[in-house]
Motif scaffolding. Sequence first.
Motif, short mmCIF file in Angstrom:
data_model
loop_
_atom_site.label_atom_id
_atom_site.label_comp_id
_atom_site.label_asym_id
_atom_site.label_seq_id
_atom_site.Cartn_x
_atom_site.Cartn_y
_atom_site.Cartn_z
N VAL A 19 0.84 -1.20 0.00
CA VAL A 19 0.00 0.00 0.00
C VAL A 19 0.88 1.26 0.00
N GLY A 26 -3.75 3.61 -5.14
CA GLY A 26 -3.55 2.23 -5.59
C GLY A 26 -2.88 2.15 -6.94
N TRP A 32 -4.93 -0.79 -8.17
CA TRP A 32 -4.44 -1.79 -7.20
C TRP A 32 -3.88 -3.02 -7.91
N ASN A 51 -11.08 -3.14 -6.23
CA ASN A 51 -9.83 -3.69 -6.74
C ASN A 51 -8.83 -3.92 -5.61
N LYS A 52 -8.83 -3.05 -4.62
CA LYS A 52 -7.95 -3.21 -3.46
C LYS A 52 -8.31 -4.50 -2.70
N LYS A 56 -6.07 -7.85 -2.14
CA LYS A 56 -5.87 -8.36 -0.78
C LYS A 56 -6.19 -9.86 -0.74
#
Length: 190
Positions: A19, A26, A32, A51-52, A56
Amino acid sequence: MTHELTTRDLTNDTWDDFVSALGSNGGARGCWCMHWRLSIAEWMEGKGEGNKRAMKNLSRRKPAPGVVVYDGATPVAWCSLGPRSAFARLDRSPLLKRVDDEQVCSVACVFVARGYRRTGLLPSILDAVCDYAAAHGYPAVEGYPVDPPDGRRAGSDTAMTGIASAFREAGFTEVARPRKDRPIMRRAVS
């Protein structure tokens, strides 16, 4: 200047460093690093927090979706990499379609953290990524950089795949050029 960079898989343990390297957006426009992994509709729907979350989730799986690159303890870059089949959109791209059947580690994105851009660090980042790929049994690393004409700078949306001059400096050679500004480049690592 040569840097002794190290890489670490993107996992829960390195998530905060990922991050930090990508910044609050992102990368570019809430990507991201999901651009090459999703259809454009899926990517647009997930833009930002979606998208993050998707990345993850990938960071909890093996193999890792990429590596965080460090200069000492400082995260300086992110590299999305893996077998070409991990990047569905890349595999469907008419521009960056597969040139042969060689098993490669695709470097789909190389994102240098804001404070480390335009410092000449990219070739060293690519060297570290190639060392990682070799240690994980890949015979070659393949990249899809931009090659801006007449010394122009690439924008952040296009520079995410890297810059051809840095790939050349890191020992990559061109294996195809589907468009004037888009070479496909490789480096044998085993």
